[in-house]
Design an enzyme around this catalytic site. Structure first.
Site, PDB file in Angstrom:
ATOM      1  N   GLY A   9      52.559  42.995  77.920  1.00 53.09           N
ATOM      2  CA  GLY A   9      51.311  42.001  77.941  1.00 53.09           C
ATOM      3  C   GLY A   9      51.104  41.294  76.542  1.00 53.09           C
ATOM      4  N   GLY A  12      48.883  37.765  76.110  1.00 53.31           N
ATOM      5  CA  GLY A  12      47.298  37.654  76.705  1.00 53.31           C
ATOM      6  C   GLY A  12      46.510  37.634  75.529  1.00 53.31           C
ATOM      7  N   GLN A  13      45.255  37.675  75.861  1.00 56.43           N
ATOM      8  CA  GLN A  13      44.113  37.300  74.864  1.00 56.43           C
ATOM      9  C   GLN A  13      44.243  38.425  73.736  1.00 56.43           C
ATOM     10  OE1 GLN A  13      40.172  38.615  76.005  1.00 56.43           O
ATOM     11  NE2 GLN A  13      39.223  37.337  74.262  1.00 56.43           N
ATOM     12  N   ASP A  35      56.438  40.198  77.851  1.00 56.47           N
ATOM     13  CA  ASP A  35      55.599  39.537  78.715  1.00 56.47           C
ATOM     14  C   ASP A  35      56.174  39.288  80.038  1.00 56.47           C
ATOM     15  OD1 ASP A  35      53.201  38.424  80.108  1.00 56.47           O
ATOM     16  OD2 ASP A  35      52.245  38.437  78.384  1.00 56.47           O
ATOM     17  N   ILE A  36      55.729  39.104  81.130  1.00 55.69           N
ATOM     18  CA  ILE A  36      56.538  38.636  82.287  1.00 55.69           C
ATOM     19  C   ILE A  36      56.937  37.365  82.382  1.00 55.69           C
ATOM     20  CG2 ILE A  36      54.230  37.875  83.571  1.00 55.69           C
ATOM     21  CD1 ILE A  36      56.805  39.923  85.521  1.00 55.69           C
ATOM     22  N   TYR A 143      39.149  46.088  89.540  1.00 56.87           N
ATOM     23  CA  TYR A 143      39.503  46.230  88.076  1.00 56.87           C
ATOM     24  C   TYR A 143      38.890  47.597  87.587  1.00 56.87           C
ATOM     25  CZ  TYR A 143      39.485  45.346  83.229  1.00 56.87           C
ATOM     26  OH  TYR A 143      39.655  45.296  81.806  1.00 56.87           O
ATOM     27  N   LYS A 147      40.540  51.217  86.327  1.00 56.20           N
ATOM     28  CA  LYS A 147      40.350  51.820  84.766  1.00 56.20           C
ATOM     29  C   LYS A 147      39.963  52.998  85.012  1.00 56.20           C
ATOM     30  CE  LYS A 147      42.149  48.297  82.630  1.00 56.20           C
ATOM     31  NZ  LYS A 147      43.271  48.487  81.722  1.00 56.20           N
TER      32      LYS A 147
HETATM   33  N1  SER Z   1      36.356  41.730  79.728  1.00 58.31           N
HETATM   34  C1  SER Z   1      36.651  42.335  80.953  1.00 58.31           C
HETATM   35  C2  SER Z   1      36.341  41.591  82.156  1.00 58.31           C
HETATM   36  O1  SER Z   1      35.442  40.747  82.197  1.00 58.31           O
HETATM   37  C3  SER Z   1      35.840  43.527  80.901  1.00 58.31           C
HETATM   38  O2  SER Z   1      36.895  44.545  80.565  1.00 58.31           O
HETATM   39  O3  SER Z   1      37.019  41.958  83.178  1.00 58.31           O
END
Ligand code: SER
Length: 316
Positions: A9, A12-13, A35-36, A143, A147
């Site tokens: 990844g 990404g940011q 990355d993909i 999400y 986690k």
């Molecule tokens: N920055 C993330 C989000 O907004 C939180 O871990 O999903």
């Protein structure tokens, strides 16, 4: 110390900035970005880059063996807002990729893993102010669920299979190099871009929505610090609370106005407001500060100054 690092990844940011920093610290030849897709040409063209599908065990394993990788940073994930649009995809990506990396560590292909967790593990029944490490956790986003479950699995793999996996509950991360994608805290990056391009921002959260936030440089430092900490100092095997500052959209807007007086903001909360409402306003990260001496550097005014300076250059 790590010798051969793989970032999954890396476009990404956070993955992109982590890649730059790790290359600087350990040498270009010891850091493999993956990355993909080729979605960040700066990363792809500036060092070793491989296409790796984090959901395909063979794809990850092939790359690990090709470069004799001993440390993996798993930064691929679907974030909170996008996850609500594609719940099963978020579940599959976030969980499958974690199991693949944990299983590679269990099978001794790799020695050390970094996997980020998030403030999204908390939910509306969690105490919102100065949220403790150990508290009620009833996440309401897919999400957040991935986690929280992921944290349990990290601890399980440590206890059962002696896997060295280290993790941080990142707050919203603010940065200027690579845009975030699909998060609820993304407003705190977009606002700076729009301040420069349009002198106006229509915010998708209410003006008084206070959330825990952190500048990218601090997040990268925390990530590298926990990975370099002595094994015995990393006492929490699930994931550490991690904090820097907390602010509202109104407070960011005011700090921007000190530099751009004509900047205007409006507030049109959408579905992301519900997500933000379920998250803590501030985080107690005293275990990180005690166990491996975490300390943040950037306050809101520092972030605003740096973001505007860097973005002005970028847009020129
Ligand atoms: N920055 C993330 C989000 O907004 C939180 O871990 O999903």
């Amino acid at each position: 110390m790590s010798k051969k690092i793989l970032i999954i990844g890396a476009c990404g940011q956070i993955g992109s900035e982590l890649t730059f920093k790790l290359r600087e610290l350990y040498g270009d030849e010891n850091v493999v970005a993956s990355d993909i897709s080729y979605s960040n040409l700066e990363i792809v063209n500036s060092g070793i880059f491989e296409i790796v599908d984090a959901q395909d065990y063979a794809s990850v394993q092939t790359c690990v063996q090709k470069y004799n990788i001993d440390t993996v940073y798993l930064m691929a994930a679907m974030l909170s807002a996008t996850g609500e649009k594609y719940p099963m995809k978020a579940w599959d990506l976030n969980m499958t990729s974690l199991f693949h990396v944990l299983n590679l560590a269990r099978a001794k292909f790799i020695k050390k893993v970094f996997w980020p967790s998030s403030i999204a593990v908390f939910g509306s029944t969690t105490p919102t102010d100065y949220t403790p490490q150990y508290t009620i956790m009833e996440p309401s986003t897919v999400y957040g669920i991935t986690k929280q479950v992921g944290e349990r699995w990290c601890e399980y793999y440590h206890n059962k299979y002696d896997v060295d996996v280290r993790s941080l509950r990142y707050p919203g991360i603010i940065s200027w190099k690579t845009l975030p994608g699909g998060g609820t805290t993304d407003y705190a990056v977009e606002i700076y871009h729009k301040a420069i391009t349009d002198k106006f921002y229509d915010c998708f959260l209410k003006e008084d929505t206070k959330l825990p936030m952190m500048f990218m440089d601090d997040a990268i430092k925390a990530t590298i610090d926990i990975m370099n900490a002595k094994k015995n100092d990393v006492k929490i095997k699930s994931s550490y609370n991690l904090a820097a500052i907390s602010f509202t959209p109104k407070e960011v807007a005011e700090s921007i106005k000190k530099h751009i007086p004509e900047f205007k903001i409006t507030y049109n909360p959408d579905y992301r407001q519900t997500i933000a409402n379920s998250w803590p306003k501030s985080i107690n990260d005293s275990y990180a500060r005690q166990d491996w001496k975490w300390k943040h550097k950037f306050a809101l005014e520092d972030i605003t100054t740096e973001m505007l300076k860097q973005l002005y250059k970028k847009y020129k």
